[in-house]
Design a protein around this motif. Structure first.
Motif, PDB file in Angstrom:
ATOM      1  N   LYS A 103       0.839  -1.202   0.000  1.00 58.93           N
ATOM      2  CA  LYS A 103       0.000   0.000   0.000  1.00 58.93           C
ATOM      3  C   LYS A 103       0.875   1.253   0.000  1.00 58.93           C
TER       4      LYS A 103
ATOM      5  N   PHE B  15       2.147   5.115  -0.923  1.00 59.82           N
ATOM      6  CA  PHE B  15       1.407   6.370  -0.980  1.00 59.82           C
ATOM      7  C   PHE B  15       0.927   6.620  -2.406  1.00 59.82           C
ATOM      8  N   ALA B  16      -0.140   7.401  -2.525  1.00 59.65           N
ATOM      9  CA  ALA B  16      -0.702   7.682  -3.841  1.00 59.65           C
ATOM     10  C   ALA B  16       0.257   8.509  -4.695  1.00 59.65           C
TER      11      ALA B  16
ATOM     12  N   SER C 209       6.643   7.947  -2.718  1.00 60.63           N
ATOM     13  CA  SER C 209       7.014   7.128  -1.562  1.00 60.63           C
ATOM     14  C   SER C 209       8.533   7.081  -1.488  1.00 60.63           C
TER      15      SER C 209
ATOM     16  N   SER D 156      -6.529  11.982  -2.136  1.00 63.75           N
ATOM     17  CA  SER D 156      -6.605  10.853  -1.211  1.00 63.75           C
ATOM     18  C   SER D 156      -5.989  11.231   0.122  1.00 63.75           C
TER      19      SER D 156
ATOM     20  N   SER E 239      -4.228   9.358   2.775  1.00 62.87           N
ATOM     21  CA  SER E 239      -3.673   8.005   2.787  1.00 62.87           C
ATOM     22  C   SER E 239      -3.278   7.498   4.161  1.00 62.87           C
ATOM     23  N   SER E 240      -2.881   8.385   5.084  1.00 61.39           N
ATOM     24  CA  SER E 240      -2.488   7.894   6.404  1.00 61.39           C
ATOM     25  C   SER E 240      -2.404   9.045   7.394  1.00 61.39           C
TER      26      SER E 240
ATOM     27  N   ASN F 274      -2.591  13.354  -0.597  1.00 64.87           N
ATOM     28  CA  ASN F 274      -2.044  13.458  -1.949  1.00 64.87           C
ATOM     29  C   ASN F 274      -3.100  14.054  -2.871  1.00 64.87           C
TER      30      ASN F 274
ATOM     31  N   ARG G 239     -11.838  10.598   1.957  1.00 63.62           N
ATOM     32  CA  ARG G 239     -11.457   9.317   2.539  1.00 63.62           C
ATOM     33  C   ARG G 239     -11.620   9.381   4.045  1.00 63.62           C
TER      34      ARG G 239
END
Length: 414
Positions: A296, A298-299, A302, A331, A333-334, A349, A410
């Motif tokens: 998974k 990053f969009a 990374s 997105s 993402s985290s 992102n 998200r």
């Protein structure tokens, strides 16, 4: 930005003015109104300008250690008499806070056993916190190191010396002493792009993300210090929606294994997995091959690095590997650290510049926090303060507001 100016009456105004900027002069204006026999005259203005700090570096060759303590929440630049010691900027998963003490010492000559640059640093801070540290050097100090170096790789001889930048290493010991030694050494191989010659200031600036102990001493050298692992290469490739990371070692000595760390900006890293050493008892003279797949990524971008861990706790970091993916849509993402008790970084992102609002809600849907911002194309890492929230589980959403569109991007549980 000037601090220290307060109203004062009387024939004499005695105040200490401080300019926190290292680059821009700051000014404060006093309005003086003369009075006599109860009658006020015409007011006039007095403007006092405080210059920015000089570009000079603190410390004299063979002199005593030069230090400064300050709150890193107020300023990241550590100066002594307007001369640079180091820069310590809170960053990473557990950003350093509060009072930090930074010192610099310039030895009378280059130490040759072991060999390291005569300008050394110590940083005292809260243990197990993270920061981005910039260390400053003169070209003459690199030249002195190279003269004493012998047969090993040299440090940069000038701003365009790519080989010299590639040779540079930094060892950090959990110690407040200006001499290397003791258990717990962490070896950093800084990204070459973060080894910069500032021609305007006539100095080298070496920047790296670090995990701080209570006491930390920094030593710059080249790649001749004994390493527990001799890394042949470290590379990555995209494989469908995943990123595949591949590396090989020529020799291993007392190696426990590798933590693979990932970042969206090349500065704030977190672990995504551990790969144990294939060597018998951590020792090998044969080529060993390793890999790990990030399912998974990053969009957007990374960044990856290897954190090699010795059996006795010694740590060494590799250079960075960057794998980029085109961002098709916004997105979230985290978030990290998660859970958090104070500040939390949100990784967003975006395929273009966007106006968004971060909305934190309870599981019931009740909004407990909102923060609006404009994010840039690519990876963004805004920081939000969740310290005032009660312990529990929350949902964070990024609401897109460009062109008055409202879209939930998200959900992530905190």
């Amino acid at each position: 930005g000037i601090t220290g100016a307060t109203p004062s009456l009387g024939a004499t105004i005695a105040q200490t003015l401080t300019n926190p900027s290292s680059t821009t002069p700051g000014s404060v204006e006093y309005i003086v109104t003369p009075t006599a026999s109860g009658c006020a005259g015409n007011p006039y203005s007095i403007i006092v300008t405080v210059n920015a700090a000089t570009n000079a570096l603190a410390g004299t060759t063979g002199g005593a250690s030069v230090c400064n303590s300050q709150d890193v929440g107020t300023s990241s630049n550590f100066l002594n008499n307007c001369e640079f010691i180091a820069t310590v900027t809170p960053s990473g998963g557990t950003p350093v806070t509060g009072i930090v003490n930074a010192c610099v010492k310039v030895d009378a000559a280059v130490s040759t056993s072991p060999l390291y640059v005569q300008r050394t640093f110590t940083v005292t801070a809260t243990a197990a916190t993270t920061a981005t540290v910039t260390l400053y050097f003169l070209q003459s100090e690199f030249n002195a190191f190279n003269s004493a170096n012998g047969t090993f790789g040299d440090l940069p001889t000038g701003s365009s010396d790519a080989a010299g930048k590639a040779n540079l290493r930094i060892s950090v010991f959990p110690s407040a002493a200006h001499t290397p030694g003791g258990a717990g050494e962490i070896l950093y191989d800084p990204n070459d792009a973060d080894i910069v010659f500032n021609s305007a200031a006539s100095r080298w600036e070496v920047t790296l993300p670090v995990t701080l102990a209570a006491n930390n001493s920094f030593f710059v050298h080249t790649n001749h210090w004994p390493l527990p692992v001799s890394l042949i290469d470290f590379k990555g490739e995209q494989s469908g929606s995943s990123n595949r990371l591949i590396w090989s070692t020529a020799t291993e000595n007392n190696n426990r294994g590798f933590n693979i760390e990932r970042s969206a900006d090349g500065k704030n890293f977190s672990s995504i997995g551990f790969v144990a050493s294939k060597a018998d008892n951590g020792n090998s003279t044969a080529v060993l091959n390793y890999e790990l797949t990030d399912q998974k990524p990053f969009a957007g971008n990374s960044y990856y690095r290897l954190k090699q861990i010795d059996r006795d706790g010694k740590v060494a970091y590799s250079k960075l590997v960057l794998l980029g993916r085109k961002v098709a849509e916004l997105s979230l993402s985290s978030v990290y650290p998660n859970p958090s008790v104070n500040e939390m970084t949100v990784v967003i992102n975006s395929p273009k510049q966007e106006k968004i609002t971060l909305v934190v809600t309870e599981l019931s849907g009740k909004i407990v926090m909102e923060r609006s911002m404009v994010i840039a194309t690519g990876a963004n890492q805004p920081v939000i303060n969740v310290g005032r929230l009660s312990a529990g589980t929350y949902i964070i959403r990024a609401i897109c507001t460009t062109y008055k569109l409202v879209t939930t991007c998200r959900n992530i549980s905190l």
